[in-house]
Write a protein that holds these residues in place. Structure first.
Motif, PDB file in Angstrom:
ATOM      1  N   GLU A 366      14.650   3.990  25.416  1.00 10.41           N
ATOM      2  CA  GLU A 366      14.125   2.330  25.250  1.00 10.41           C
ATOM      3  C   GLU A 366      14.818   1.738  26.313  1.00 10.41           C
ATOM      4  OE1 GLU A 366      16.307  -0.737  21.464  1.00 10.41           O
ATOM      5  OE2 GLU A 366      17.680   1.254  21.677  1.00 10.41           O
ATOM      6  N   LEU A 367      15.861   1.946  26.784  1.00  7.53           N
ATOM      7  CA  LEU A 367      15.642   1.173  28.445  1.00  7.53           C
ATOM      8  C   LEU A 367      14.632   0.953  29.336  1.00  7.53           C
ATOM      9  CD1 LEU A 367      17.379  -1.360  29.739  1.00  7.53           C
ATOM     10  CD2 LEU A 367      19.289  -0.060  30.432  1.00  7.53           C
ATOM     11  N   ALA A 368      14.070   2.165  30.001  1.00  5.57           N
ATOM     12  CA  ALA A 368      13.272   2.109  30.267  1.00  5.57           C
ATOM     13  C   ALA A 368      11.775   1.468  29.886  1.00  5.57           C
ATOM     14  CB  ALA A 368      12.700   3.928  30.788  1.00  5.57           C
ATOM     15  N   ALA A 369      11.343   1.467  28.372  1.00  6.80           N
ATOM     16  CA  ALA A 369      10.591   1.365  28.356  1.00  6.80           C
ATOM     17  C   ALA A 369      10.207  -0.362  27.874  1.00  6.80           C
ATOM     18  CB  ALA A 369      10.410   1.447  26.495  1.00  6.80           C
ATOM     19  N   LYS A 370      11.508  -0.979  27.524  1.00  9.56           N
ATOM     20  CA  LYS A 370      11.721  -2.644  28.297  1.00  9.56           C
ATOM     21  C   LYS A 370      11.723  -2.997  29.486  1.00  9.56           C
ATOM     22  CE  LYS A 370      14.360  -3.416  23.395  1.00  9.56           C
ATOM     23  NZ  LYS A 370      15.441  -4.759  23.336  1.00  9.56           N
ATOM     24  N   SER A 371      12.778  -2.436  30.194  1.00  8.47           N
ATOM     25  CA  SER A 371      12.019  -2.600  31.362  1.00  8.47           C
ATOM     26  C   SER A 371      11.079  -2.583  32.256  1.00  8.47           C
ATOM     27  CB  SER A 371      13.004  -1.566  33.200  1.00  8.47           C
ATOM     28  OG  SER A 371      14.497  -1.615  32.050  1.00  8.47           O
ATOM     29  N   THR A 372      10.097  -2.073  31.749  1.00 12.38           N
ATOM     30  CA  THR A 372       8.453  -2.281  32.156  1.00 12.38           C
ATOM     31  C   THR A 372       7.823  -3.220  31.934  1.00 12.38           C
ATOM     32  OG1 THR A 372       8.637   0.453  31.754  1.00 12.38           O
ATOM     33  CG2 THR A 372       7.331  -0.580  32.580  1.00 12.38           C
ATOM     34  N   VAL A 373       7.595  -3.512  33.252  1.00 13.02           N
ATOM     35  CA  VAL A 373       6.532  -4.406  33.241  1.00 13.02           C
ATOM     36  C   VAL A 373       5.401  -4.421  33.216  1.00 13.02           C
ATOM     37  CG1 VAL A 373       6.475  -7.309  34.491  1.00 13.02           C
ATOM     38  CG2 VAL A 373       8.734  -5.758  34.887  1.00 13.02           C
ATOM     39  N   LEU A 374       4.846  -5.003  31.957  1.00 13.53           N
ATOM     40  CA  LEU A 374       3.264  -5.260  32.118  1.00 13.53           C
ATOM     41  C   LEU A 374       2.418  -6.385  33.035  1.00 13.53           C
ATOM     42  CD1 LEU A 374       0.321  -4.239  30.949  1.00 13.53           C
ATOM     43  CD2 LEU A 374       0.556  -5.933  28.492  1.00 13.53           C
ATOM     44  N   LEU A 375       1.785  -6.142  33.935  1.00 14.33           N
ATOM     45  CA  LEU A 375       1.421  -7.181  35.294  1.00 14.33           C
ATOM     46  C   LEU A 375      -0.280  -7.730  34.268  1.00 14.33           C
ATOM     47  CD1 LEU A 375       3.270  -5.558  38.155  1.00 14.33           C
ATOM     48  CD2 LEU A 375       4.038  -7.373  36.894  1.00 14.33           C
ATOM     49  N   GLN A 376      -0.029  -7.073  34.381  1.00 14.70           N
ATOM     50  CA  GLN A 376      -2.140  -6.868  33.720  1.00 14.70           C
ATOM     51  C   GLN A 376      -2.632  -6.130  32.907  1.00 14.70           C
ATOM     52  OE1 GLN A 376      -4.483  -7.875  38.222  1.00 14.70           O
ATOM     53  NE2 GLN A 376      -5.479  -5.925  37.210  1.00 14.70           N
ATOM     54  N   ASN A 377      -3.404  -6.730  32.300  1.00 10.18           N
ATOM     55  CA  ASN A 377      -4.397  -5.907  30.865  1.00 10.18           C
ATOM     56  C   ASN A 377      -5.369  -6.628  30.766  1.00 10.18           C
ATOM     57  OD1 ASN A 377      -4.880  -3.520  29.201  1.00 10.18           O
ATOM     58  ND2 ASN A 377      -3.175  -4.795  27.650  1.00 10.18           N
ATOM     59  N   GLN A 378      -6.223  -6.355  31.417  1.00 13.92           N
ATOM     60  CA  GLN A 378      -7.952  -6.996  31.083  1.00 13.92           C
ATOM     61  C   GLN A 378      -8.781  -6.311  30.214  1.00 13.92           C
ATOM     62  OE1 GLN A 378      -9.974  -6.581  35.322  1.00 13.92           O
ATOM     63  NE2 GLN A 378      -8.903  -8.346  36.465  1.00 13.92           N
ATOM     64  N   ASN A 379      -9.073  -6.903  29.386  1.00 14.69           N
ATOM     65  CA  ASN A 379     -10.345  -6.842  28.157  1.00 14.69           C
ATOM     66  C   ASN A 379      -9.365  -5.627  27.630  1.00 14.69           C
ATOM     67  OD1 ASN A 379     -12.416  -7.574  29.982  1.00 14.69           O
ATOM     68  ND2 ASN A 379     -12.733  -6.171  31.155  1.00 14.69           N
ATOM     69  N   GLN A 380      -7.970  -5.851  27.382  1.00 13.02           N
ATOM     70  CA  GLN A 380      -6.788  -5.429  26.535  1.00 13.02           C
ATOM     71  C   GLN A 380      -7.701  -3.891  26.546  1.00 13.02           C
ATOM     72  OE1 GLN A 380      -8.466  -6.946  22.575  1.00 13.02           O
ATOM     73  NE2 GLN A 380      -6.289  -7.672  22.792  1.00 13.02           N
ATOM     74  N   THR A 381      -7.696  -2.868  28.192  1.00  9.79           N
ATOM     75  CA  THR A 381      -7.667  -1.714  28.535  1.00  9.79           C
ATOM     76  C   THR A 381      -6.113  -1.343  27.498  1.00  9.79           C
ATOM     77  OG1 THR A 381      -8.612  -2.309  29.985  1.00  9.79           O
ATOM     78  CG2 THR A 381      -7.878  -0.466  29.741  1.00  9.79           C
ATOM     79  N   LEU A 382      -5.210  -1.671  26.970  1.00 15.77           N
ATOM     80  CA  LEU A 382      -3.745  -0.968  26.900  1.00 15.77           C
ATOM     81  C   LEU A 382      -3.574  -1.389  24.940  1.00 15.77           C
ATOM     82  CD1 LEU A 382      -1.769  -0.437  29.826  1.00 15.77           C
ATOM     83  CD2 LEU A 382      -2.886   1.468  28.513  1.00 15.77           C
ATOM     84  N   PRO A 383      -2.976  -0.884  24.591  1.00 13.16           N
ATOM     85  CA  PRO A 383      -2.508   0.348  24.240  1.00 13.16           C
ATOM     86  C   PRO A 383      -4.168   1.405  24.667  1.00 13.16           C
ATOM     87  CG  PRO A 383      -2.324  -1.192  22.559  1.00 13.16           C
ATOM     88  CD  PRO A 383      -2.810  -1.839  23.582  1.00 13.16           C
ATOM     89  N   LEU A 384      -4.588   2.256  24.803  1.00 12.29           N
ATOM     90  CA  LEU A 384      -4.752   3.252  25.078  1.00 12.29           C
ATOM     91  C   LEU A 384      -5.000   3.969  23.305  1.00 12.29           C
ATOM     92  CD1 LEU A 384      -3.564   5.706  27.610  1.00 12.29           C
ATOM     93  CD2 LEU A 384      -5.783   3.596  27.445  1.00 12.29           C
ATOM     94  N   ASP A 385      -5.980   4.350  22.752  1.00  8.37           N
ATOM     95  CA  ASP A 385      -6.051   5.323  21.551  1.00  8.37           C
ATOM     96  C   ASP A 385      -5.717   6.978  22.343  1.00  8.37           C
ATOM     97  OD1 ASP A 385      -7.899   6.546  19.385  1.00  8.37           O
ATOM     98  OD2 ASP A 385      -8.310   4.607  19.489  1.00  8.37           O
ATOM     99  N   GLN A 386      -5.310   7.264  20.786  1.00 10.61           N
ATOM    100  CA  GLN A 386      -5.362   9.235  21.701  1.00 10.61           C
ATOM    101  C   GLN A 386      -6.825   9.491  21.704  1.00 10.61           C
ATOM    102  OE1 GLN A 386      -2.488   9.570  18.132  1.00 10.61           O
ATOM    103  NE2 GLN A 386      -0.989   9.745  19.703  1.00 10.61           N
TER     104      GLN A 386
END
Length: 728
Positions: A366-386
């Motif tokens: 949980e803490l690792a997920a809350k510590s990961t910073v999204l710095l860029q997300n052009q064209n809504q590349t994320l989140p991915l699709d399975q």
């Protein structure tokens, strides 16, 4: 044992026995030891006798219930007065369950989770026989060239202070005497270790006393106010004097002004290092300066052991100073209840059950997920699709090197790799794996394989970064870009035209040229710990929406360093309305601003800020101003936003920072939902250290900023009014 019984014990001790209590040695010196212990400094030849070892006060870097019990048992059998040993270790971001590095935890802005991480680390360490953790490190950091920035929570004194308190309360809990699942904490490195010139470890620190008090000391003081039992001295000089022998810093400020009466310990070998520093001619002079400065425990040198008795006999050191140091050490042993329970919480059976428990790893995830910073997300590349076919490429794709420096007794091979985690989200047909390169080398065959994998995929996930040996103690760097081999890989993969998601594993802010321009999405994962792969996969596939915000600025390039948000203005600031085109404070070849500023971090959703209001335009000493702002989730995902409040003093007695973080609030919003966030502004938040070092505020005009990071915000002005314009 009471104060009177501690003094009774003291009166039974010989001078030699007292001096030995001030000696800390690594595990290999002791009977019953089967391990080398943590070696964090040079193992110089030490003129240590059997009597020194039999009467020594503490052990460094040893853990494991069987090992600790064995050493303690043999020690008590031979120690004349039955004084137990203290066992101390570097439990920085986890014992066996490893959490993200502290710089990453700082990016979570989550004090509760930070406290939980320290509680778990303490529980695992205590059952393994550890009594004291050399943590938290609260050194304020502004220079990413310094390898130890990974051990701090960032560049802001207010945020560092809050995290320092959270860690202390997690390590120590309520009552060390009764709670054997806790450990004593040792705040470090006192003082200003993070300001080393050139970002070079162990180097000189030269700052004014006002800057020291304004920026660097608050977090240490906050940790002590939270009950921290110990302080570790820094390797560096402060005002031309090594901290370990700095009487003005240690005895006058720390002990007399702040009232700290706990144990003060040197860092590894720092007493003897006063000789090469040039303030001690020999070990005898080094010992004298250290004891006069108030240092209790000498770690891994024998200046006290060899020379303190002679100094006392010659009248150069008052016996009272030696007694005071011994009393402080015995008092800590009493607080830990070691006289009644010398093995304290150490348990071979309980250790097997508690250390690395699955519930502990859930908090790490949980803490690792809350510590990961999204710095860029052009064209809504994320989140991915399975259903997308993923090419997972890069040296960290299946790497176990996710724990980072200072990883306790964590086992790399027990970390969850990114590849393993992605396999839990994808069918085998939708995951293509290619190494691409190693950390620092690339071959043509590796590159060809990576490009083929990219051509077969819908999206490329690039896992790149520094090895853990590239940051941490003694790992300073002047080039803070990714290694050239990885930059070549990133550029080549980007030319395939496939969307590129880059995940960074590292221990410092990097110069991201060669990365940003070739990435559609960019995730800063740091060294995420034992559950790093799972946490990142949760983010990539939208099970968790990123919410982290940078606690340390990312430079545009290394030439800007140090670059930090709460800097001073100049008389010729760039962008001022009346500024001339050329004669302003800027670079010819770089912007002044960092690439990513303090407080920055994106989400898969979007947040809009409006309706910013102050309840009054004037603040008086006995009142407060309410600041409110509406935040709306205008995107299509639920998400958390960390709303930040900054204040600038427009005109002070001395120059004030452009902005200073004063408060923040985390809110959760569903799509289309809005909330009004409220802050209180009080006079005490406006105080600072004046020219005479008094701590007060000035009447006058202030600007308050509220927004999503230190650069993007709404602002309004208010005035602080005082009778007669006097300071408070």
């Amino acid at each position: 044992m009471t104060t009177s019984t501690i003094h009774h014990l003291l009166n039974q001790m010989t001078v030699k026995e007292k001096i030995a209590q001030l000696l800390q040695l690594a595990g290999p010196f002791y009977k019953g030891s089967n391990q080398q212990g943590q070696i964090t400094g040079p193992m110089a030849d030490m003129p240590i006798t059997k009597d020194h070892i039999l009467n020594s006060g503490s052990v460094l870097g040893v853990s494991g219930a069987a090992e600790v019990i064995s050493i303690q048992q043999k020690h008590l059998e031979e120690n004349r007065l039955g004084i137990p040993l203290l066992f101390m270790a570097d439990i920085v971001h986890g014992y066996k369950t490893i959490f993200p590095v502290p710089l990453a935890i700082g990016c979570s802005w989550d004090l509760d989770l930070a406290k939980q991480s320290a509680e778990i680390a303490a529980k695992e360490a205590a059952v393994s026989g550890v009594h004291v953790s050399f943590a938290p490190m609260v050194d304020l950091v502004r220079d990413p060239r310094w390898g130890r920035v990974m051990e701090s929570t960032g560049e802001d004194p207010y945020l560092n202070s809050l995290f320092g308190q959270a860690f202390v309360k997690g390590f120590q809990k309520e009552d060390l005497t009764r709670d054997f699942e806790s450990v004593a904490s040792c705040v470090k490195h006192f003082a200003a270790y993070g300001a080393a010139e050139g970002g070079r470890d162990y180097n000189t620190v030269d700052i004014s006393e006002r800057q020291l008090r304004e920026s660097y000391l608050p977090a240490y003081k906050a940790a002590l106010d939270a009950g921290c039992e110990m302080v570790m001295t820094a390797f560096n000089t402060v005002d031309g004097i090594p901290a370990t022998g700095n009487k003005e810093l240690m005895r006058d400020l720390l002990r007399d002004e702040w009232g700290f009466d706990g144990v003060l310990i040197s860092d590894w070998g720092a007493v003897k290092e006063m000789i090469p520093h040039g303030v001690a001619e020999d070990e005898k002079e080094a010992a004298k300066k250290a004891i006069l400065a108030g240092l209790d425990i000498e770690m891994m040198t024998a200046c006290y052991a060899q020379h303190l008795e002679e100094l006392v006999e010659q009248g150069e050191v008052d016996l009272k100073l030696l007694d005071e140091a011994v009393i402080r050490i015995l008092t800590l042993k009493e607080k830990l209840d070691l006289f009644n329970h010398p093995y304290r919480g150490a348990s071979i059976e309980a250790e097997k059950e508690i250390v690395g428990h699955a519930d502990h790893r859930k908090i790490s995830r949980e803490l690792a997920a809350k510590s990961t910073v999204l710095l860029q997300n052009q064209n809504q590349t994320l989140p991915l699709d399975q259903n997308q076919k993923i090419a997972l490429i890069g040296p960290f794709a299946d790497s176990f090197d996710l724990l980072g420096p200072w990883a306790g007794v964590g086992v790399k091979e027990e970390a969850v790799t990114l590849e393993k985690a992605l396999k839990d989200h994808l069918s085998e047909d939708n995951l293509i794996r290619s190494q691409g390169c190693s950390i620092e080398k690339i071959t043509q065959s590796q590159l060809d394989e990576a490009l083929h994998a990219a051509s077969e995929a819908d999206v490329v996930v690039l896992a790149v970064g520094e090895s853990s040996s590239m940051s941490g103690e003694a790992n300073s760097r002047t080039n803070i870009q990714l290694p050239q081999a990885q930059l070549e890989l990133i550029e080549a993969v980007a030319k395939t035209g496939k969307p590129v998601v880059t995940i960074l594993f590292n221990g410092r802010p990097l110069d991201l040229h060669g990365v940003v321009e070739h990435s559609d999405a960019l995730l800063e994962a740091w060294f995420p710990g034992s559950e790093g792969g799972n946490a990142i996969a949760d983010l990539l596939y939208g099970k968790i929406n990123p919410s982290a915000k940078l606690s340390m600025s990312f430079p545009y390039n290394v030439g800007q360093v140090p670059v930090y948000y709460n800097h001073f203005n100049t008389g010729r600031p760039k962008g001022a309305p009346d500024a001339q085109e050329h004669y302003v404070s800027d670079y010819m070849d770089s912007p002044n601003a960092p690439l990513f500023p303090f407080g920055f971090g994106l989400s898969y959703t979007q947040f809009a800020y409006d309706q910013f209001e102050l309840s009054a335009e004037e603040l008086t000493l006995d009142a407060e101003i309410k600041a409110s702002i509406r935040v709306m989730n205008t995107g299509s995902y639920s998400g958390d936003e960390i709303v930040q409040l900054y204040i600038r003093d427009i005109s002070g007695e001395i120059v004030r920072p452009m902005k200073e973080l004063k408060d923040f609030v985390r809110i959760s919003l569903e799509p289309g939902e809005s909330k009004t966030v409220h802050f209180s502004i009080k006079e005490e938040q406006l105080r600072y250290h004046h020219k005479d070092l008094s701590f007060s505020s000035d009447a006058g005009k202030f600007e308050v900023f509220v927004g999503t990071n230190s650069q993007e915000n709404h602002s309004q002005f208010f005035t602080l009014t005082k009778k007669g314009g006097q300071k408070l």
